[in-house]
Design a protein around this motif. Sequence first.
Motif, mmCIF file in Angstrom:
data_model
loop_
_atom_site.group_PDB
_atom_site.id
_atom_site.type_symbol
_atom_site.label_atom_id
_atom_site.label_comp_id
_atom_site.label_asym_id
_atom_site.label_seq_id
_atom_site.Cartn_x
_atom_site.Cartn_y
_atom_site.Cartn_z
ATOM 1 N N UNK A 1 -3.972 24.598 10.964
ATOM 2 C CA UNK A 1 -3.085 25.113 11.990
ATOM 3 C C UNK A 1 -3.636 25.270 13.247
ATOM 4 N N UNK A 2 -2.905 25.533 14.321
ATOM 5 C CA UNK A 2 -3.673 25.886 15.610
ATOM 6 C C UNK A 2 -4.521 26.964 15.694
ATOM 7 N N UNK A 3 -4.277 28.123 14.934
ATOM 8 C CA UNK A 3 -5.093 29.149 14.847
ATOM 9 C C UNK A 3 -6.280 29.218 14.007
ATOM 10 N N UNK A 4 -6.349 28.157 12.999
ATOM 11 C CA UNK A 4 -7.553 27.807 12.278
ATOM 12 C C UNK A 4 -8.423 26.852 13.186
ATOM 13 N N UNK A 5 -8.099 26.134 14.120
ATOM 14 C CA UNK A 5 -8.968 25.234 14.751
ATOM 15 C C UNK A 5 -10.141 25.827 15.333
ATOM 16 N N UNK B 1 6.110 14.464 18.046
ATOM 17 C CA UNK B 1 5.079 14.423 17.206
ATOM 18 C C UNK B 1 4.949 16.012 16.480
ATOM 19 N N UNK B 2 4.986 16.182 15.204
ATOM 20 C CA UNK B 2 4.833 17.205 14.277
ATOM 21 C C UNK B 2 3.576 17.970 14.603
ATOM 22 N N UNK B 3 3.579 19.222 14.842
ATOM 23 C CA UNK B 3 2.441 20.224 15.139
ATOM 24 C C UNK B 3 1.871 20.358 13.890
ATOM 25 N N UNK B 4 0.307 19.872 13.849
ATOM 26 C CA UNK B 4 -0.347 20.543 12.717
ATOM 27 C C UNK B 4 0.587 20.310 11.206
ATOM 28 N N UNK B 5 0.800 18.917 10.961
ATOM 29 C CA UNK B 5 2.018 18.701 10.118
ATOM 30 C C UNK B 5 1.803 19.231 8.766
ATOM 31 N N UNK B 6 0.830 18.951 8.178
ATOM 32 C CA UNK B 6 0.457 19.475 6.820
ATOM 33 C C UNK B 6 0.502 20.889 6.613
ATOM 34 N N UNK B 7 -0.241 21.563 7.650
ATOM 35 C CA UNK B 7 -0.201 23.119 7.608
ATOM 36 C C UNK B 7 1.373 23.466 7.972
ATOM 37 N N UNK B 8 1.985 22.998 8.666
ATOM 38 C CA UNK B 8 3.540 23.404 9.108
ATOM 39 C C UNK B 8 4.137 23.168 7.784
ATOM 40 N N UNK B 9 3.834 22.269 7.044
ATOM 41 C CA UNK B 9 4.872 22.165 5.917
ATOM 42 C C UNK B 9 4.615 23.192 5.035
ATOM 43 N N UNK B 10 3.347 23.475 4.708
ATOM 44 C CA UNK B 10 3.032 24.694 3.797
ATOM 45 C C UNK B 10 3.761 26.036 4.370
#
Length: 426
Positions: A47-51, A12-21
């Motif tokens: 992203x994890x640091x925005x959650x 599973x991709x981590x925070x996928x949309x944010x990671x793509x950016x």
Amino acid sequence: MTKPERVFALIDCNSFYASCERVFRLDLRTKPVVVLSNNDGCVIARSADAKPFVKMGEPYFQIKDKLRKHGIVACSSNYELYGDMSERVMTVIESMVPVSEVYSIDEAFADLTGMPGDLERLGRQIRAEVYRRTGIPVGVGIASTKTLAKLANHSAKKWQSHTGGVVDLRDEVKRNWVLKRCDAGDVWGIGRRLSSHLAAMDIRTAWELAHADAWSLRKQFSVVLEKTVRELGGTTCLELDEPDPPKKEICCSRMFGTRLTELAPIKEAVATYTSRAAEKLRAQQSLCKRLRVSIRTGMFNPDEAKYANGVLVELPYPTDDTRLLTKAAQEGVERVYREGFRYSKAEVLLLDLSQPNEITGDLFAAAQPVASEKLMGVLDAVNGRWGRGTMRLASVPVDPSWGMRREMMSQSFTTRVDELWTVYCK
């Protein structure tokens, strides 16, 4: 000869949309990121640091000050980029496992049954290879069932500093440790409402759910919950899915970036949506016999007049030709358009889909010309190589004024030739 123990992995991709950016934008590597929905409406990825600061679904216009205060960068959704990055991730995964199932845009199951060697080490190799070739961080969960693999993946992310992003729950001691420390709501398929019902029955942790009476829960809730309980206990109830059959309907619809009052831009939008629907049609090798086109105004503004209408359009023969489909759709929207309204959305729905070998030939009935098939093949080949929209109908604009509001959208680094990442060498 005994059968080997079933083993599943979830990647599973981590925070996928944010990671793509973050892959191509180095300025975002150390900043929290959120991604917004269509027309920059609300938060759909963090992203994890925005959650800790932003909730899913929060409207962007309400949280601008909060984002600024915490240094959080907002990005408009770039679905073309995310779709292409997803394909790249899945290609890497498929090259490293015997059998895989793409479960969603950012996650895939793999069947590792019978594979020799250290599977946790394999998980770390998959994680490293996906990151090396795509720049996307992933978590890997390994277990004897798909539900436990999901929970293992959740654990890999929750305690990433200890797990390194990979967790193998085939060991009973590890499995029990995780089950006791995860809420029932962390289990795949247990939504908020069901979690509340289970809490009322003193089932609050994944451990308690795994040791609940599966048959009683089936009678009170559903067979799906029964399977979930049995899977948590280590009994395989869910297999990797077979490839989905061709869809019987294909829909393409979007909200306009601004209200439209004239027919011309609405026809442009319909042509654009029809082209996209036709691409999907050809991708599953189907033909369409009729379509429905509809338009509507906004339905929630009390100060705006409301209108919605649609029409079915019969095609002369089953086709996948973008030109014929677009012509029919635009003729249809001319029939339902009415002056004096502010339109917010259009929709194109392809109906009566069939495979070429399902159509009974008729000596006297019209059929799609061979030249159309060749032309559509060239169209898809060019767009597949150089990016969607490289070759298109003249009625499909490049940068329409009615397009979605995506004022903070990153470049389409992998899907448009004119927006490729530029590297300067001294």
